[in-house]
Design a protein around this motif. Structure first.
Motif, short mmCIF file in Angstrom:
data_model
loop_
_atom_site.label_atom_id
_atom_site.label_comp_id
_atom_site.label_asym_id
_atom_site.label_seq_id
_atom_site.Cartn_x
_atom_site.Cartn_y
_atom_site.Cartn_z
N GLN A 13 44.35 33.10 27.98
CA GLN A 13 45.57 32.62 27.35
C GLN A 13 45.68 33.14 25.92
N ALA A 14 46.88 33.22 25.43
CA ALA A 14 47.10 33.62 24.05
C ALA A 14 46.31 32.72 23.11
N GLY A 15 45.68 33.34 22.12
CA GLY A 15 44.83 32.60 21.19
C GLY A 15 43.37 32.57 21.61
N GLY A 16 43.09 33.00 22.82
CA GLY A 16 41.73 32.99 23.33
C GLY A 16 40.94 34.22 22.91
N SER A 17 39.72 34.31 23.45
CA SER A 17 38.81 35.37 23.08
C SER A 17 38.18 36.00 24.32
N LEU A 18 37.81 37.26 24.18
CA LEU A 18 37.03 37.98 25.18
C LEU A 18 36.08 38.91 24.45
N TYR A 20 33.83 61.78 26.41
CA TYR A 20 33.46 61.04 27.61
C TYR A 20 34.13 59.67 27.59
N TRP A 21 34.55 59.25 28.78
CA TRP A 21 35.32 58.01 28.91
C TRP A 21 34.77 57.16 30.05
N GLY A 22 34.89 55.84 29.87
CA GLY A 22 34.62 54.94 30.97
C GLY A 22 35.85 54.80 31.86
N GLN A 23 35.71 53.97 32.87
CA GLN A 23 36.80 53.81 33.85
C GLN A 23 37.83 52.77 33.41
N GLY A 24 37.49 51.99 32.41
CA GLY A 24 38.42 50.99 31.88
C GLY A 24 38.20 49.61 32.46
N THR A 25 38.60 48.61 31.70
CA THR A 25 38.55 47.22 32.14
C THR A 25 39.86 46.55 31.73
N GLN A 26 40.44 45.79 32.64
CA GLN A 26 41.75 45.19 32.42
C GLN A 26 41.62 43.92 31.58
N VAL A 27 42.46 43.84 30.56
CA VAL A 27 42.59 42.62 29.76
C VAL A 27 44.04 42.16 29.87
N THR A 28 44.21 40.92 30.30
CA THR A 28 45.55 40.36 30.43
C THR A 28 45.61 39.06 29.63
N VAL A 29 46.58 39.00 28.71
CA VAL A 29 46.75 37.83 27.86
C VAL A 29 48.07 37.17 28.23
N SER A 30 47.99 35.94 28.68
CA SER A 30 49.20 35.21 29.08
C SER A 30 49.73 34.39 27.91
N SER A 31 51.04 34.23 27.91
CA SER A 31 51.66 33.48 26.80
C SER A 31 51.76 32.00 27.12
#
Length: 124
Positions: A13-18, A113-124
């Protein structure tokens, strides 16, 4: 061959941390400048942060300054991105990358060199 593997993404959620992690497979990690980039749907890949080989220099995009912190543990061949006060605009796939040399760059073409990526989704 260099392999980079990101982890730690998710829905928050918005305001959270990862905290994102990027583990490198090879021994030259400890002398490499590392960066984080992100790419939202329909947008260009953009610079987020980078860190020098010894952690002595860090650079941030203005959009994340004061909220994100990049760090590294050379003993674990891992670079981190602590993301606090997350906003919906931070929603993107996050990539880690290794610089072509010892400098921090804002442009993705300077990272070899690059990684494959990781999805970050922040909901309002």
């Amino acid at each position: 061959q260099v392999q980079l593997v990101e982890s730690g993404g998710g829905l928050v959620q918005a305001g959270g941390s990862l905290r994102l992690s990027c583990a490198a497979s090879e021994g030259t990690f400890s002398v490499s400048t590392m960066g984080w980039f992100r790419q939202a749907p329909g947008k260009e890949r953009e610079f987020v942060a980078c860190i020098s080989w010894d952690g002595g220099t860090t650079v941030y995009a203005d959009s994340v300054k004061g909220r994100f912190t990049i760090s590294r543990d050379n003993a674990k061949n891992t670079v981190y991105l602590q993301m606090n006060s997350l906003k919906p605009d931070d929603t993107a796939v996050y990539f880690c990358a290794r610089s072509r040399n010892s400098r921090c760059y804002y442009t993705s073409s300077q990272y070899a060199y690059w990684g494959q990526g990781t999805q970050v989704t922040v909901s309002s």
